[in-house]
Design a protein around this motif. Structure first.
Motif, PDB file in Angstrom:
ATOM      1  N   ASN A  37       0.109   8.429   8.312  1.00  8.84           N
ATOM      2  CA  ASN A  37      -0.226   7.522   7.218  1.00  8.84           C
ATOM      3  C   ASN A  37      -0.264   8.242   5.884  1.00  8.84           C
ATOM      4  O   ASN A  37      -0.778   7.714   4.917  1.00  8.84           O
ATOM      5  CB  ASN A  37      -1.576   6.837   7.476  1.00  8.84           C
ATOM      6  CG  ASN A  37      -2.730   7.818   7.546  1.00  8.84           C
ATOM      7  OD1 ASN A  37      -2.550   9.024   7.403  1.00  8.84           O
ATOM      8  ND2 ASN A  37      -3.927   7.303   7.762  1.00  8.84           N
ATOM      9  N   LYS A  96      -0.958   5.606   3.083  1.00 11.09           N
ATOM     10  CA  LYS A  96      -0.554   4.267   3.487  1.00 11.09           C
ATOM     11  C   LYS A  96      -1.706   3.276   3.424  1.00 11.09           C
ATOM     12  O   LYS A  96      -2.816   3.576   3.871  1.00 11.09           O
ATOM     13  CB  LYS A  96       0.031   4.309   4.914  1.00 11.09           C
ATOM     14  CG  LYS A  96       0.763   3.035   5.323  1.00 11.09           C
ATOM     15  CD  LYS A  96       1.408   3.236   6.690  1.00 11.09           C
ATOM     16  CE  LYS A  96       2.184   1.996   7.117  1.00 11.09           C
ATOM     17  NZ  LYS A  96       2.785   2.189   8.468  1.00 11.09           N
ATOM     18  N   ARG A  97      -1.430   2.108   2.854  1.00 11.84           N
ATOM     19  CA  ARG A  97      -2.434   1.047   2.796  1.00 11.84           C
ATOM     20  C   ARG A  97      -2.431   0.280   4.121  1.00 11.84           C
ATOM     21  O   ARG A  97      -1.390   0.083   4.737  1.00 11.84           O
ATOM     22  CB  ARG A  97      -2.122   0.060   1.658  1.00 11.84           C
ATOM     23  CG  ARG A  97      -2.087   0.711   0.280  1.00 11.84           C
ATOM     24  CD  ARG A  97      -1.734  -0.318  -0.766  1.00 11.84           C
ATOM     25  NE  ARG A  97      -1.477   0.277  -2.064  1.00 11.84           N
ATOM     26  CZ  ARG A  97      -2.394   0.577  -2.963  1.00 11.84           C
ATOM     27  NH1 ARG A  97      -3.668   0.305  -2.699  1.00 11.84           N
ATOM     28  NH2 ARG A  97      -2.089   1.109  -4.131  1.00 11.84           N
ATOM     29  N   VAL A 110       7.613   2.494   7.484  1.00 15.05           N
ATOM     30  CA  VAL A 110       7.249   1.130   7.124  1.00 15.05           C
ATOM     31  C   VAL A 110       8.438   0.224   7.435  1.00 15.05           C
ATOM     32  O   VAL A 110       9.577   0.680   7.547  1.00 15.05           O
ATOM     33  CB  VAL A 110       6.846   1.013   5.638  1.00 15.05           C
ATOM     34  CG1 VAL A 110       5.595   1.831   5.351  1.00 15.05           C
ATOM     35  CG2 VAL A 110       7.972   1.449   4.719  1.00 15.05           C
ATOM     36  N   VAL A 130      11.613  -3.652   4.363  1.00 15.51           N
ATOM     37  CA  VAL A 130      11.524  -3.169   2.985  1.00 15.51           C
ATOM     38  C   VAL A 130      12.708  -3.704   2.180  1.00 15.51           C
ATOM     39  O   VAL A 130      13.865  -3.573   2.593  1.00 15.51           O
ATOM     40  CB  VAL A 130      11.514  -1.625   2.941  1.00 15.51           C
ATOM     41  CG1 VAL A 130      11.333  -1.134   1.506  1.00 15.51           C
ATOM     42  CG2 VAL A 130      10.413  -1.070   3.841  1.00 15.51           C
ATOM     43  N   SER A 155       9.305  -1.244  -3.742  1.00 13.63           N
ATOM     44  CA  SER A 155       9.214  -2.023  -2.501  1.00 13.63           C
ATOM     45  C   SER A 155       8.696  -1.141  -1.362  1.00 13.63           C
ATOM     46  O   SER A 155       8.120  -1.636  -0.395  1.00 13.63           O
ATOM     47  CB  SER A 155      10.573  -2.634  -2.131  1.00 13.63           C
ATOM     48  OG  SER A 155      11.551  -1.621  -1.961  1.00 13.63           O
ATOM     49  N   PHE A 156       8.869   0.175  -1.499  1.00 16.02           N
ATOM     50  CA  PHE A 156       8.296   1.131  -0.552  1.00 16.02           C
ATOM     51  C   PHE A 156       6.985   1.704  -1.083  1.00 16.02           C
ATOM     52  O   PHE A 156       5.974   1.756  -0.372  1.00 16.02           O
ATOM     53  CB  PHE A 156       9.282   2.273  -0.305  1.00 16.02           C
ATOM     54  CG  PHE A 156       8.798   3.330   0.655  1.00 16.02           C
ATOM     55  CD1 PHE A 156       8.988   3.207   2.014  1.00 16.02           C
ATOM     56  CD2 PHE A 156       8.142   4.466   0.181  1.00 16.02           C
ATOM     57  CE1 PHE A 156       8.534   4.180   2.905  1.00 16.02           C
ATOM     58  CE2 PHE A 156       7.696   5.442   1.055  1.00 16.02           C
ATOM     59  CZ  PHE A 156       7.897   5.302   2.411  1.00 16.02           C
ATOM     60  N   THR A 188       4.688   0.655  -3.162  1.00 15.95           N
ATOM     61  CA  THR A 188       3.487  -0.181  -3.263  1.00 15.95           C
ATOM     62  C   THR A 188       2.779  -0.351  -1.917  1.00 15.95           C
ATOM     63  O   THR A 188       1.680  -0.903  -1.863  1.00 15.95           O
ATOM     64  CB  THR A 188       3.826  -1.567  -3.836  1.00 15.95           C
ATOM     65  OG1 THR A 188       4.888  -2.156  -3.061  1.00 15.95           O
ATOM     66  CG2 THR A 188       4.245  -1.470  -5.290  1.00 15.95           C
ATOM     67  N   ARG A 189       3.389   0.121  -0.841  1.00 18.38           N
ATOM     68  CA  ARG A 189       2.716   0.114   0.463  1.00 18.38           C
ATOM     69  C   ARG A 189       1.695   1.254   0.562  1.00 18.38           C
ATOM     70  O   ARG A 189       1.013   1.392   1.570  1.00 18.38           O
ATOM     71  CB  ARG A 189       3.733   0.262   1.592  1.00 18.38           C
ATOM     72  CG  ARG A 189       4.936  -0.692   1.546  1.00 18.38           C
ATOM     73  CD  ARG A 189       4.606  -2.036   2.096  1.00 18.38           C
ATOM     74  NE  ARG A 189       5.810  -2.856   2.191  1.00 18.38           N
ATOM     75  CZ  ARG A 189       6.519  -3.026   3.303  1.00 18.38           C
ATOM     76  NH1 ARG A 189       6.146  -2.432   4.421  1.00 18.38           N
ATOM     77  NH2 ARG A 189       7.597  -3.794   3.303  1.00 18.38           N
ATOM     78  N   PHE A 190       1.619   2.089  -0.496  1.00 14.16           N
ATOM     79  CA  PHE A 190       0.793   3.285  -0.458  1.00 14.16           C
ATOM     80  C   PHE A 190      -0.121   3.372  -1.676  1.00 14.16           C
ATOM     81  O   PHE A 190       0.156   2.808  -2.732  1.00 14.16           O
ATOM     82  CB  PHE A 190       1.679   4.551  -0.442  1.00 14.16           C
ATOM     83  CG  PHE A 190       2.583   4.647   0.747  1.00 14.16           C
ATOM     84  CD1 PHE A 190       2.230   5.405   1.846  1.00 14.16           C
ATOM     85  CD2 PHE A 190       3.797   3.972   0.764  1.00 14.16           C
ATOM     86  CE1 PHE A 190       3.055   5.494   2.944  1.00 14.16           C
ATOM     87  CE2 PHE A 190       4.643   4.057   1.860  1.00 14.16           C
ATOM     88  CZ  PHE A 190       4.264   4.814   2.957  1.00 14.16           C
ATOM     89  N   SER A 226      12.769  -1.875  -6.393  1.00 19.80           N
ATOM     90  CA  SER A 226      12.941  -1.733  -4.948  1.00 19.80           C
ATOM     91  C   SER A 226      13.758  -0.485  -4.659  1.00 19.80           C
ATOM     92  O   SER A 226      14.199   0.218  -5.574  1.00 19.80           O
ATOM     93  CB  SER A 226      13.635  -2.966  -4.372  1.00 19.80           C
ATOM     94  OG  SER A 226      14.951  -3.075  -4.893  1.00 19.80           O
TER      95      SER A 226
END
Length: 228
Positions: A108, A226-227, A188, A191, A208-209, A211-213, A141
């Motif tokens: 993560n 990682k969120r 992830v 995406v 797009s990748f 912002t998952r973190f 993205s």
């Protein structure tokens, strides 16, 4: 009444520093290594997304020892374990728990070190195929050229056609959904990405990748947590 309030503030600050330390401390134990190329008998290593470094057999770089080289492959020693890697392969990762990156995205945390010009380059995978990214927080993205998409096995022509503005005018690109994107031992899914017909110097690792973190920047090091 002022003293209890001041004490409460000190406790909150102490807790914040403990949380922050917990996020940053494991970075020293996580490592990602890719073989970018060969210079004679020397291996061109990319460690934690940093600038490529040529390392001769018997020498070490940031804790990674080159045991031997032959053709387009090298035997590397990380955390006491040996790995055989080829040029263009997905990076070998050793996380805080000591496991390698062979598991499907069990980590993560991603730790990147700025390379030449302050840019963060990192090897990764799209749908299991090895690629090379540069982090771009200004990109909406993930973005890649049609040639890069074909090398990564992305069926972009089946995506959604979109009009894109470039330095040479308006051109047609494609919006696609990538099944999986992996950097280090973090993976992830689903995406968003765009594919452009013209060539690009680098494949962009956009928001797009990202912002998952949660992103933590300290000097020349970037840590992505990682969120959930």
């Amino acid at each position: 009444m002022a003293r209890p309030r001041a004490a409460a503030v000190r406790v909150q600050l102490a807790l914040w520093f403990i949380v922050l330390a917990g996020l940053l401390a494991p970075a020293a134990h996580a490592q990602s290594v890719a073989l970018a190329g060969m210079l004679g008998s020397k291996a061109l290593l990319v460690v934690n997304g940093g600038a490529p470094k040529s390392v001769a057999p018997g020498e070490s770089h940031q804790g990674v020892k080159v045991v031997s080289t032959a053709g387009d492959q090298a035997v590397l020693e990380l955390s006491g374990k040996r790995h055989t890697v080829r040029v263009g392969d997905a990076p070998v990762s050793v996380g805080a728990g000591g496991g390698t990156g062979g598991g499907a995205g069990k980590g993560n945390r991603i730790v990147l070190t700025a390379g030449t010009g302050g840019h963060f380059f990192t090897p990764g995978q799209i749908n299991g195929r090895a690629v090379q990214f540069v982090v771009d927080t200004g990109a909406t993205s993930i973005a890649m050229s049609a040639a890069d998409a074909e090398r990564a096995g992305v069926n972009y022509k089946g995506g959604q056609p979109v009009q894109m503005s470039t330095a040479n005018g308006v051109t047609q690109g494609f919006r696609v959904k990538l099944g999986s994107v992996r950097v280090g031992d973090v993976e992830v899914y689903d995406v968003d990405a765009v594919v452009m017909p013209q060539g690009m110097a680098h494949m962009l690792l956009g928001n797009s990748f990202l912002t998952r973190f949660q992103m933590i920047r300290e000097n020349d090091q970037m840590t992505l947590v990682k969120r959930f």
